[in-house]
Enzyme design. Structure first.
Site, PDB file in Angstrom:
ATOM      1  N   ASN A   1      -2.000   6.661  14.980  1.00  0.00           N
ATOM      2  CA  ASN A   1      -2.991   6.938  16.025  1.00  0.00           C
ATOM      3  C   ASN A   1      -3.626   8.321  15.855  1.00  0.00           C
ATOM      4  OD1 ASN A   1      -2.293   4.447  16.907  1.00  0.00           O
ATOM      5  ND2 ASN A   1      -2.076   5.030  19.058  1.00  0.00           N
TER       6      ASN A   1
ATOM      7  N   GLU B   1      -8.790  -5.479   9.440  1.00  0.00           N
ATOM      8  CA  GLU B   1      -7.503  -5.610  10.106  1.00  0.00           C
ATOM      9  C   GLU B   1      -7.602  -5.585  11.624  1.00  0.00           C
ATOM     10  OE1 GLU B   1      -3.474  -3.402   9.386  1.00  0.00           O
ATOM     11  OE2 GLU B   1      -4.838  -2.817   7.828  1.00  0.00           O
TER      12      GLU B   1
ATOM     13  N   TYR C   1       0.843  -1.200   0.000  1.00  0.00           N
ATOM     14  CA  TYR C   1       0.000   0.000   0.000  1.00  0.00           C
ATOM     15  C   TYR C   1       0.885   1.260   0.000  1.00  0.00           C
ATOM     16  CZ  TYR C   1      -4.667  -2.094   1.021  1.00  0.00           C
ATOM     17  OH  TYR C   1      -5.868  -2.748   0.970  1.00  0.00           O
TER      18      TYR C   1
END
Ligand SMILES: Cc1cc2nc3c(=O)[nH]c(=O)nc-3n(C[C@H](O)[C@H](O)[C@H](O)COP(=O)(O)OP(=O)(O)OC[C@H]3O[C@@H](n4cnc5c(N)ncnc54)[C@H](O)[C@@H]3O)c2cc1C
Length: 400
Positions: A386, A245, A129
């Protein structure tokens, strides 16, 4: 909402525990316990095949493709038990990522070619990716695939490709249209890494290990039959994959086990004055602060599982698990390093292999702690940083 374990769940937990105790080779378990990232490809494959033989390799897959048919709670128990015993981390790229994409969007031929090899661990996969400049802003990716007859010609570069040096195939996002909105010009290709024109170069991470790579594509020819679904619809499949995921991302079992290890180490290590480190109230309060956060996370996790079991869809809320799970893990690693004092400092990668003929400087409980601390600094970056997860919560959960 009932987030309690039923008697059936308790029996299932016992069954899982007994199976692991009887079937996980002791040497592999010891290596995985000492330094999870040092478990070899072959040992990972051995454990994968043991689970496959038992029919437990793909809990998240539908039963018709080889899944277990477990309830969300059973899946959770299985993850908790495997984490608590430090079973080897299975490669997620086939089982958790491309496998579900193939059985959901793939052709019959793609299913027959790839799914059995993923279940059997006869083919290792990696994820293509990210590119330089296209990580969080993934849709800006530039690796180009141009149609030439019944093949695409692929040129470009991927980066941070975990385990590409072990992998046989890569699933990659490529640009097939430059004229449209960036999300609408991406396709999803399955590429044999042995195809001419592919070069893999290692990236050594700060713990000294080799897990990451750059992958370069120069005029790589990929059959059109290796495209998933429709051309230019790759963004849809890519997002589906990222949504899948999340299984096990809270890492509650692993963090619980780490707390036990920290306490055991602090009971041995010298504290201030005559006492042991575990007698130091300041140190104890640090550990208990993280333990409290972990209990809260476990509760959130169980509530989400109960909601799933009741047929509700858990969507962007799962970002809460990723943020808290990884931040708790990193806090615990820092506390563990602090507990070891000078013993955390020696760098002896040879000592991280259980077969090493070496007398380590640090006590047994200190082996691998610094490596894990350095390596897992990346946990708040990979799988979507995050900060980006916080954005997701702000927009899609809180509606800000
Ligand atoms: C150990 C490791 C393994 C990896 N494995 C793989 C793999 O196998 N395959 C693969 O394809 N990729 C992999 N990655 C790449 C990973 O997905 C990217 O590193 C990640 O998405 C971040 O992208 P970036 O590195 O380009 O950083 P950037 O996107 O440039 O981000 C830089 C900083 O800016 C912040 N930021 C960016 N956008 C926003 C925003 N909108 N709001 C707030 N803050 C923002 C980020 O949080 C970060 O702190 C891996 C990365 C690591 C570290």
């Amino acid at each position: 909402m009932d987030a309690q374990f039923s008697p059936e769940d308790a029996a299932f937990r016992e069954e899982v525990r007994a199976f692991i105790a009887e079937n996980l080779p002791e040497k592999i378990q010891r290596q995985s316990e000492l330094t999870p990232s040092y478990v070899s490809k072959e040992d990972t494959r051995t454990w994968h095949k043991i689970l496959h033989k038992k029919g437990w390799i793909a809990p998240n897959w539908p039963a018709e493709y080889g899944g277990t048919g477990w309830t969300p709670m059973q899946k959770h128990i299985f993850e908790e038990e495997t984490q608590a015993v430090s079973t080897p981390r299975l490669s997620p790229f086939g089982l958790m990522m491309v496998g579900p994409v193939i059985y959901t969007f793939g052709t019959e031929a793609q299913k027959q070619e790839h799914l059995p090899k993923i279940l059997n661990c006869d083919r290792f996969w990696c994820q293509g990716y990210s590119e330089p400049g296209s990580g969080s802003d993934l849709a800006s990716l530039k690796t180009r695939a141009v149609l030439d007859g019944d093949e695409y010609v692929v040129n470009g570069q991927k980066i941070w490709t975990s385990h590409a040096h072990h992998a046989d195939w890569i699933f990659a996002l490529v640009r097939t249209n430059t004229e449209v909105k960036k999300q609408e010009g991406i396709s999803f290709l399955l590429i044999d890494l042995n195809a001419p024109g592919i070069e893999r170069r290692p990236i050594i991470s700060m713990d000294g290990g080799h897990y990451l790579n750059e992958v370069f594509f120069t005029d790589v020819r990929v059959p059109v039959t290796n495209r998933i679904g429709e051309e230019n619809k790759g963004w849809t499949y890519a997002k589906f994959l990222l949504g899948n995921e999340r299984s096990g991302i809270a890492g509650v079992g692993k963090s619980k086990k780490k707390i036990e290890k920290i306490i055991a180490a602090a009971q041995q290590e010298r504290g201030i004055g005559e006492g042991r480190l575990w007698d130091d109230p300041e140190f104890r309060s640090k550990v208990s602060a993280v333990s409290s956060k972990l209990s809260a996370l476990e509760n959130i996790n169980l509530r989400m599982l109960a909601a799933e079991a009741a047929g509700k869809t858990v969507g962007p809320e799962a970002s809460i698990l990723k943020i808290n799970g990884t931040e708790i893990e990193q806090s615990l690693n820092e506390i563990f390093v602090e507990a070891l004092g000078n013993f955390a400092a020696p760098y002896e990668p040879e000592g991280l292999n259980i077969d090493a003929n070496l007398d380590p400087v640090e006590p047994e409980y200190g082996r691998g702690v610094m490596t894990e601390h350095l390596l897992r600094r990346a946990a708040t970056i990979y799988g979507g940083t995050n900060e980006v997860q916080r954005d997701i919560i702000a927009k899609h959960v809180l509606g800000l």
